[in-house]
Design an enzyme around this catalytic site. Structure first.
Site, PDB file in Angstrom:
ATOM      1  N   GLY A 140      -1.531  10.503   0.013  1.00 34.46           N
ATOM      2  CA  GLY A 140      -1.706   9.048  -0.004  1.00 34.46           C
ATOM      3  C   GLY A 140      -0.834   8.384   1.046  1.00 34.46           C
ATOM      4  O   GLY A 140       0.342   8.717   1.178  1.00 34.46           O
ATOM      5  N   ARG A 188       7.259   7.149  14.496  1.00 35.84           N
ATOM      6  CA  ARG A 188       7.907   6.616  15.707  1.00 35.84           C
ATOM      7  C   ARG A 188       9.302   7.231  15.895  1.00 35.84           C
ATOM      8  O   ARG A 188       9.668   7.656  16.999  1.00 35.84           O
ATOM      9  CB  ARG A 188       8.015   5.093  15.578  1.00 35.84           C
ATOM     10  CG  ARG A 188       8.814   4.404  16.664  1.00 35.84           C
ATOM     11  CD  ARG A 188       8.830   2.908  16.372  1.00 35.84           C
ATOM     12  NE  ARG A 188       9.622   2.159  17.317  1.00 35.84           N
ATOM     13  CZ  ARG A 188      10.918   1.894  17.155  1.00 35.84           C
ATOM     14  NH1 ARG A 188      11.554   2.333  16.081  1.00 35.84           N
ATOM     15  NH2 ARG A 188      11.565   1.184  18.058  1.00 35.84           N
ATOM     16  N   ARG A 241      10.287   9.526  19.065  1.00 35.95           N
ATOM     17  CA  ARG A 241      11.342   9.067  19.989  1.00 35.95           C
ATOM     18  C   ARG A 241      12.532  10.032  19.952  1.00 35.95           C
ATOM     19  O   ARG A 241      13.151  10.314  20.976  1.00 35.95           O
ATOM     20  CB  ARG A 241      11.772   7.646  19.623  1.00 35.95           C
ATOM     21  CG  ARG A 241      10.642   6.608  19.786  1.00 35.95           C
ATOM     22  CD  ARG A 241      10.734   5.877  21.118  1.00 35.95           C
ATOM     23  NE  ARG A 241       9.501   5.212  21.490  1.00 35.95           N
ATOM     24  CZ  ARG A 241       9.228   3.913  21.322  1.00 35.95           C
ATOM     25  NH1 ARG A 241      10.120   3.117  20.756  1.00 35.95           N
ATOM     26  NH2 ARG A 241       8.076   3.408  21.722  1.00 35.95           N
ATOM     27  N   ARG A 252      -6.296  14.405   1.938  1.00 34.39           N
ATOM     28  CA  ARG A 252      -5.870  15.363   0.903  1.00 34.39           C
ATOM     29  C   ARG A 252      -6.769  16.578   1.121  1.00 34.39           C
ATOM     30  O   ARG A 252      -7.914  16.582   0.668  1.00 34.39           O
ATOM     31  CB  ARG A 252      -6.072  14.787  -0.491  1.00 34.39           C
ATOM     32  CG  ARG A 252      -5.250  13.515  -0.776  1.00 34.39           C
ATOM     33  CD  ARG A 252      -5.342  13.157  -2.251  1.00 34.39           C
ATOM     34  NE  ARG A 252      -4.917  11.797  -2.522  1.00 34.39           N
ATOM     35  CZ  ARG A 252      -3.658  11.415  -2.721  1.00 34.39           C
ATOM     36  NH1 ARG A 252      -2.690  12.289  -2.634  1.00 34.39           N
ATOM     37  NH2 ARG A 252      -3.363  10.150  -3.006  1.00 34.39           N
ATOM     38  N   ASP A 275       4.506  15.539  -2.869  1.00 32.05           N
ATOM     39  CA  ASP A 275       4.650  16.909  -3.384  1.00 32.05           C
ATOM     40  C   ASP A 275       3.514  17.856  -2.968  1.00 32.05           C
ATOM     41  O   ASP A 275       3.764  19.023  -2.668  1.00 32.05           O
ATOM     42  CB  ASP A 275       4.860  16.923  -4.905  1.00 32.05           C
ATOM     43  CG  ASP A 275       3.851  16.067  -5.657  1.00 32.05           C
ATOM     44  OD1 ASP A 275       2.948  15.498  -5.001  1.00 32.05           O
ATOM     45  OD2 ASP A 275       3.952  15.989  -6.888  1.00 32.05           O
ATOM     46  N   THR A 297       5.586   8.392   0.090  1.00 36.56           N
ATOM     47  CA  THR A 297       4.677   8.106  -1.032  1.00 36.56           C
ATOM     48  C   THR A 297       5.164   6.851  -1.733  1.00 36.56           C
ATOM     49  O   THR A 297       6.364   6.671  -1.917  1.00 36.56           O
ATOM     50  CB  THR A 297       4.596   9.264  -2.048  1.00 36.56           C
ATOM     51  OG1 THR A 297       4.027   8.772  -3.271  1.00 36.56           O
ATOM     52  CG2 THR A 297       5.946   9.870  -2.385  1.00 36.56           C
ATOM     53  N   ASP A 303       4.923   6.271  -4.706  1.00 34.40           N
ATOM     54  CA  ASP A 303       5.280   6.582  -6.101  1.00 34.40           C
ATOM     55  C   ASP A 303       6.784   6.778  -6.356  1.00 34.40           C
ATOM     56  O   ASP A 303       7.219   6.721  -7.503  1.00 34.40           O
ATOM     57  CB  ASP A 303       4.541   7.840  -6.565  1.00 34.40           C
ATOM     58  CG  ASP A 303       3.049   7.587  -6.759  1.00 34.40           C
ATOM     59  OD1 ASP A 303       2.620   6.431  -6.614  1.00 34.40           O
ATOM     60  OD2 ASP A 303       2.325   8.557  -7.046  1.00 34.40           O
ATOM     61  N   ASP A 345       8.411   9.439  -6.480  1.00 33.78           N
ATOM     62  CA  ASP A 345       8.574  10.485  -7.500  1.00 33.78           C
ATOM     63  C   ASP A 345       9.088  11.807  -6.934  1.00 33.78           C
ATOM     64  O   ASP A 345       8.801  12.869  -7.479  1.00 33.78           O
ATOM     65  CB  ASP A 345       7.238  10.701  -8.239  1.00 33.78           C
ATOM     66  CG  ASP A 345       6.107  11.086  -7.290  1.00 33.78           C
ATOM     67  OD1 ASP A 345       6.305  11.015  -6.065  1.00 33.78           O
ATOM     68  OD2 ASP A 345       5.034  11.473  -7.777  1.00 33.78           O
ATOM     69  N   ARG A 361       0.676   7.807 -10.716  1.00 31.14           N
ATOM     70  CA  ARG A 361      -0.089   8.815 -11.448  1.00 31.14           C
ATOM     71  C   ARG A 361       0.771   9.498 -12.492  1.00 31.14           C
ATOM     72  O   ARG A 361       0.375   9.647 -13.637  1.00 31.14           O
ATOM     73  CB  ARG A 361      -0.585   9.855 -10.440  1.00 31.14           C
ATOM     74  CG  ARG A 361      -1.945  10.345 -10.656  1.00 31.14           C
ATOM     75  CD  ARG A 361      -2.322  11.310  -9.560  1.00 31.14           C
ATOM     76  NE  ARG A 361      -1.250  11.464  -8.570  1.00 31.14           N
ATOM     77  CZ  ARG A 361      -1.456  11.745  -7.296  1.00 31.14           C
ATOM     78  NH1 ARG A 361      -2.668  11.888  -6.854  1.00 31.14           N
ATOM     79  NH2 ARG A 361      -0.448  11.888  -6.464  1.00 31.14           N
ATOM     80  N   GLY A 375       9.460 -10.181 -14.622  1.00 31.47           N
ATOM     81  CA  GLY A 375       9.753 -10.714 -15.960  1.00 31.47           C
ATOM     82  C   GLY A 375       8.726 -10.311 -17.013  1.00 31.47           C
ATOM     83  O   GLY A 375       8.406 -11.094 -17.917  1.00 31.47           O
ATOM     84  N   GLU A 387      -0.446   3.489 -14.115  1.00 28.84           N
ATOM     85  CA  GLU A 387      -1.796   4.057 -14.325  1.00 28.84           C
ATOM     86  C   GLU A 387      -1.783   5.369 -15.103  1.00 28.84           C
ATOM     87  O   GLU A 387      -2.770   5.711 -15.755  1.00 28.84           O
ATOM     88  CB  GLU A 387      -2.507   4.271 -12.977  1.00 28.84           C
ATOM     89  CG  GLU A 387      -1.792   5.254 -12.077  1.00 28.84           C
ATOM     90  CD  GLU A 387      -2.508   5.524 -10.758  1.00 28.84           C
ATOM     91  OE1 GLU A 387      -3.722   5.378 -10.686  1.00 28.84           O
ATOM     92  OE2 GLU A 387      -1.812   5.888  -9.805  1.00 28.84           O
TER      93      GLU A 387
HETATM   94  O1  F6P Z   1       0.314   9.388  -4.596  1.00 36.36           O
HETATM   95  C1  F6P Z   1       0.250   8.032  -4.364  1.00 36.36           C
HETATM   96  C2  F6P Z   1      -0.901   7.400  -5.092  1.00 36.36           C
HETATM   97  O2  F6P Z   1      -0.965   6.080  -4.594  1.00 36.36           O
HETATM   98  C3  F6P Z   1      -0.851   7.413  -6.626  1.00 36.36           C
HETATM   99  O3  F6P Z   1      -0.008   6.444  -7.167  1.00 36.36           O
HETATM  100  C4  F6P Z   1      -2.296   7.210  -6.977  1.00 36.36           C
HETATM  101  O4  F6P Z   1      -2.581   7.704  -8.248  1.00 36.36           O
HETATM  102  C5  F6P Z   1      -2.994   8.006  -5.921  1.00 36.36           C
HETATM  103  O5  F6P Z   1      -2.140   8.026  -4.802  1.00 36.36           O
HETATM  104  C6  F6P Z   1      -4.352   7.497  -5.534  1.00 36.36           C
HETATM  105  O6  F6P Z   1      -4.882   8.332  -4.574  1.00 36.36           O
HETATM  106  P1  F6P Z   1      -6.242   8.111  -3.794  1.00 36.36           P
HETATM  107  O7  F6P Z   1      -5.999   7.072  -2.768  1.00 36.36           O
HETATM  108  O8  F6P Z   1      -6.553   9.431  -3.198  1.00 36.36           O
HETATM  109  O9  F6P Z   1      -7.219   7.650  -4.799  1.00 36.36           O
END
Ligand code: F6P
Length: 323
Positions: A11, A21, A25, A72, A103, A126, A128, A130, A172, A186, A223
């Site tokens: 992603g 960049r 560089r 991907r 990852d 990413t 995320d 994570d 995810r 908030g 999500e």
């Molecule tokens: O890994 C980053 C992410 O944005 C996740 O938060 C999300 O679930 C996923 O990619 C969505 O991926 P795609 O753009 O392939 O649907």
């Protein structure tokens, strides 16, 4: 090492361009030839590879997305795919790789090294956040600010109409975007995959708020929450509360785009240069990261295998601050 290549994979995330960049560089500064691989591992397999120079990365620091594009790759998960990728790299004389991704990207790079001996240094890209081995990943700060901006706007309309909103943010397997945007916006409640929040708890928290004369509420849902996505959670809650004006807003891919924040540009620049210099200094199968303001390298094994814990203090805070 005289020839290296850089690519983005998985992603996309705001700040990836600033990272590219910095690596390009940095390579020029150190007298190393650098190539750009388009569309991640797919482009590596197909030989979609071009030399880069200083001008290839002019005027991109402020741009979202990735000039190298991303994918991907399914084919790279096969031995045949990786064999093709290796042959393409051999054609160009590429001796080392800089991978900007998450990852999945690093898992691929690790296997690739074990099979073909091409070293990779990663930069965590990413939204995320994570990945173990860095306090923040490239794109996370911008994504949180995008989500926050949306939550602020939703609050206006939620308040005008006395509505309950479930706002779904990306993540995810992680609740980093949810917890930060929830606190900043908030929210009455934040639902994340790392902590179990039952529907009963959601209802009682909302009910307590309404008893205190709250007229509108916002629940931020990651999500990947174990209770389901925002739509599913809203359905479950709706059937058990008196308040029927319940809305769901899914922020989706807008969180992945946009101008990178100052924080992301600087982080990405440090990590792009850090990854390049690590590679030139003999690092392999590691991810560059920033922990407590210091550049560190963490093995792919750890960065993929270990979980970066969500700060429980933040979770506790949401409850207290929504009283
Ligand atoms: O890994 C980053 C992410 O944005 C996740 O938060 C999300 O679930 C996923 O990619 C969505 O991926 P795609 O753009 O392939 O649907």
């Amino acid at each position: 090492m005289k020839k290296v290549a850089i690519f983005t994979s998985g992603g996309d995330a705001p700040g990836m361009n600033a990272c590219i960049r910095a690596s390009v560089r940095g390579a020029i500064y150190h007298g190393v030839e650098i190539f750009g691989i388009y569309r991640g591992y797919d482009g590596m397999i197909e030989g979609d590879i071009e030399p880069m120079n200083s001008y290839s990365v002019s005027n991109i620091i402020q741009k979202g997305g990735t000039i190298l594009k991303s994918a991907r790759s399914i084919e790279f998960r096969t031995k045949e795919g990786r064999q093709k990728a290796y042959e393409q790299l051999q054609k160009f004389g590429i001796e080392g790789l800089i991978a900007i991704g998450g990852d999945g990207t690093f898992t691929g790079a690790k296997v690739f090294y074990e099979e073909f001996g091409i070293p990779t240094v990663g930069a965590p890209g990413t939204i995320d956040n994570d990945l173990y081995g860095t306090d923040y990943t490239i794109g996370f700060d911008t994504a949180v600010n995008t989500a926050l901006d949306a939550i602020d706007k939703i609050r206006d309309t939620a308040n005008s109409h006395n509505r309950l909103f479930f706002v779904e943010v990306m993540g995810r397997d992680s609740g980093y975007i949810a917890i930060r945007s929830g606190i900043g916006g908030g929210a009455e409640l934040v639902m994340v995959p790392e902590t179990a929040t039952s529907i009963t708890e959601v209802i009682s928290t909302l009910q307590e708020g309404w008893n205190r004369k709250k007229t509108s509420s916002i629940v931020v849902v990651a999500e990947g929450d174990e209770e389901g996505n925002a739509m599913e959670i809203a359905e479950k809650v709706k059937s058990q509360i008196h308040m029927k004006d319940v809305k769901v807003s899914i922020l989706g891919h807008i969180q992945r785009g946009g101008t990178p924040s100052a924080q992301d540009r600087i982080l990405a620049s440090r990590l792009g240069l850090g990854a390049l210099e690590g590679l030139l200094n003999g690092e392999k199968n590691v991810m560059a990261g920033i922990i407590n303001e210091k550049l560190v390298y963490t093995s792919f094994e750890e960065s993929i295998g270990k979980t970066k814990e969500l700060n429980q203090d933040l979770i506790r805070m949401v409850k207290i601050l929504s009283v």
